[in-house]
Design a protein around this motif. Structure first.
Motif, PDB file in Angstrom:
ATOM      1  N   ALA A 224     -41.514 -58.921   5.601  1.00  0.00           N
ATOM      2  CA  ALA A 224     -41.997 -57.635   5.086  1.00  0.00           C
ATOM      3  C   ALA A 224     -42.801 -56.877   6.125  1.00  0.00           C
ATOM      4  N   GLN A 225     -43.417 -57.593   7.053  1.00  0.00           N
ATOM      5  CA  GLN A 225     -44.323 -56.964   8.006  1.00  0.00           C
ATOM      6  C   GLN A 225     -43.718 -56.757   9.388  1.00  0.00           C
ATOM      7  N   LEU A 226     -42.456 -57.141   9.546  1.00  0.00           N
ATOM      8  CA  LEU A 226     -41.801 -56.914  10.828  1.00  0.00           C
ATOM      9  C   LEU A 226     -41.579 -55.424  11.065  1.00  0.00           C
ATOM     10  N   ALA A 227     -41.591 -55.035  12.328  1.00  0.00           N
ATOM     11  CA  ALA A 227     -41.156 -53.683  12.657  1.00  0.00           C
ATOM     12  C   ALA A 227     -39.687 -53.560  12.269  1.00  0.00           C
ATOM     13  N   ASP A 228     -39.182 -52.335  12.190  1.00  0.00           N
ATOM     14  CA  ASP A 228     -37.781 -52.153  11.793  1.00  0.00           C
ATOM     15  C   ASP A 228     -36.911 -53.099  12.595  1.00  0.00           C
ATOM     16  N   PRO A 229     -36.272 -54.062  11.919  1.00  0.00           N
ATOM     17  CA  PRO A 229     -35.566 -55.126  12.638  1.00  0.00           C
ATOM     18  C   PRO A 229     -34.271 -54.659  13.279  1.00  0.00           C
ATOM     19  N   ALA A 230     -34.018 -55.189  14.478  1.00  0.00           N
ATOM     20  CA  ALA A 230     -32.727 -54.928  15.106  1.00  0.00           C
ATOM     21  C   ALA A 230     -31.632 -55.660  14.339  1.00  0.00           C
ATOM     22  N   ARG A 231     -31.982 -56.811  13.760  1.00  0.00           N
ATOM     23  CA  ARG A 231     -31.070 -57.579  12.923  1.00  0.00           C
ATOM     24  C   ARG A 231     -31.456 -57.368  11.463  1.00  0.00           C
ATOM     25  N   THR A 232     -30.526 -56.961  10.652  1.00  0.00           N
ATOM     26  CA  THR A 232     -30.814 -56.775   9.236  1.00  0.00           C
ATOM     27  C   THR A 232     -30.519 -58.040   8.432  1.00  0.00           C
ATOM     28  N   VAL A 233     -29.883 -59.022   9.053  1.00  0.00           N
ATOM     29  CA  VAL A 233     -29.616 -60.311   8.417  1.00  0.00           C
ATOM     30  C   VAL A 233     -30.221 -61.399   9.295  1.00  0.00           C
ATOM     31  N   VAL A 234     -31.063 -62.230   8.686  1.00  0.00           N
ATOM     32  CA  VAL A 234     -31.763 -63.272   9.440  1.00  0.00           C
ATOM     33  C   VAL A 234     -31.551 -64.617   8.761  1.00  0.00           C
ATOM     34  N   GLN A 235     -31.181 -65.594   9.554  1.00  0.00           N
ATOM     35  CA  GLN A 235     -31.112 -66.973   9.074  1.00  0.00           C
ATOM     36  C   GLN A 235     -32.417 -67.673   9.444  1.00  0.00           C
ATOM     37  N   PRO A 236     -33.308 -67.923   8.474  1.00  0.00           N
ATOM     38  CA  PRO A 236     -34.570 -68.594   8.801  1.00  0.00           C
ATOM     39  C   PRO A 236     -34.328 -70.020   9.309  1.00  0.00           C
ATOM     40  N   PRO A 237     -35.217 -70.523  10.137  1.00  0.00           N
ATOM     41  CA  PRO A 237     -35.107 -71.912  10.580  1.00  0.00           C
ATOM     42  C   PRO A 237     -35.366 -72.857   9.413  1.00  0.00           C
ATOM     43  N   VAL A 238     -34.793 -74.054   9.489  1.00  0.00           N
ATOM     44  CA  VAL A 238     -34.899 -75.051   8.423  1.00  0.00           C
ATOM     45  C   VAL A 238     -35.093 -76.421   9.052  1.00  0.00           C
ATOM     46  N   LEU A 239     -35.375 -77.408   8.216  1.00  0.00           N
ATOM     47  CA  LEU A 239     -35.305 -78.796   8.647  1.00  0.00           C
ATOM     48  C   LEU A 239     -33.909 -79.309   8.340  1.00  0.00           C
ATOM     49  N   HIS A 240     -33.334 -80.045   9.277  1.00  0.00           N
ATOM     50  CA  HIS A 240     -31.962 -80.551   9.144  1.00  0.00           C
ATOM     51  C   HIS A 240     -32.045 -82.061   9.023  1.00  0.00           C
TER      52      HIS A 240
END
Length: 305
Positions: A224-240
């Motif tokens: 929510a607080q990011l500047a206007d993102p260059a990427r509109t789709v983000v895959q958050p990091p996870v534990l694998h």
């Protein structure tokens, strides 16, 4: 700052609602909406029950306009697959109407969308990267992908400033929430902690992507607080990690022994328990972080964070 959270009485929504007053202490208005609420809204917020698919309700809800919208409301994948009309109404038509109405009332508003790794479909052993093409196998995933495309286009046109987050199965969901195909991922936490025997539908070697609600809420707030993102789709990091490794972590944290009978539902394993490694470099560059380790994940899941 006027903030709206949809699906606010769900598992993730309740976690986010509890954190928003601290994250935005100067917010002029904080509105939580869902079809119904099981309890009172957190201090400093107001709860408004209704159906986002109802045009009159949506018009009244969005009348003043909102600067920030978290859209979390959805029907889980298993239920959406069984009840196609319900899934179509809640997971596609309602969010399309919401996004368009938010843009009409407040052009350029930040719109944070809870998407899903269900957009990927059947993955092989190759690591998932930002270049991995989605190919959903469930209607739920197809609807999430459709919304990602719409929100990316609306961001391109300046109608919204949207970001879609592809969340994995978040743990540990309440025992009562069984409509998710990935419910087994949460059940192992509850059953081990309670000392119960559990018939898990997939093998112990099933490998999943893991995220606690605490990490998911942190990801939503960060997006929510990011500047206007260059990427509109983000895959958050996870534990694998595989189920056996997670069970070991739960046992370490609880001091209990796991009493699990492992199943062999190959279809369920293929959809939710055959996840390859994930390269989340773009998300990490944006400052998004996963749970620190499996013990941290287990503690957060068991505490309900």
């Amino acid at each position: 700052m006027r903030i709206l959270v949809t699906g606010a009485d769900g598992f993730l929504g309740r976690g986010l609602a509890a954190a928003l007053a601290t994250a935005y202490p100067a917010a002029q208005r904080l509105v939580l909406t869902d079809r119904a609420f099981a309890g009172p809204a957190p201090s400093g917020s107001e709860a408004i029950a209704g159906d986002l698919g109802d045009q009159d309700f949506l018009k009244d809800l969005l009348g003043p306009g909102f600067d920030l919208v978290f859209h979390l409301a959805s029907v889980p994948g298993g239920l959406a697959e069984r009840e196609q009309d319900l899934g179509h109404h809640v997971n596609l038509l309602a969010p399309v109407a919401l996004a368009r109405a938010v843009a009409a009332n407040r052009p350029g508003a930040r719109f944070v969308f809870a998407s899903s790794i269900a957009v990927y479909g059947d993955l092989d052993e190759r690591p998932v990267t930002a270049e991995t093409r989605p190919a959903p196998l469930l209607t739920y995933g197809a609807h999430k992908l459709m919304m990602e495309i719409l929100l990316s286009d609306m961001t391109r046109r300046g109608a919204l400033s949207a970001i879609s987050l592809r969340f994995p199965g978040i743990v540990a969901r309440p025992v009562s929430e069984s409509g998710h195909g990935s419910a087994f991922m949460s059940q192992i936490f509850h059953r081990i902690a309670a000392g119960d025997t559990y018939d898990c539908p997939v093998p112990a070697t099933s490998t999943c992507w893991w995220m606690s609600r605490k990490a998911a809420v942190s990801t939503l707030l960060h997006a929510a607080q990011l500047a206007d993102p260059a990427r509109t789709v983000v895959q958050p990091p996870v534990l694998h990690a595989n189920l056996n490794e997670v069970c070991d972590a739960v046992c370490r944290v609880t001091g209990k022994q796991a009493r699990i009978r492992w199943g062999d539902d190959d279809n369920l394993r293929r959809l939710f328990g055959a996840m390859p490694p994930l390269d989340a470099t773009p998300a990490l560059a944006l400052g998004v972080r996963a749970d620190a380790n499996l013990d941290t994940l287990a503690k957060a899941a068991l505490l309900g964070d």
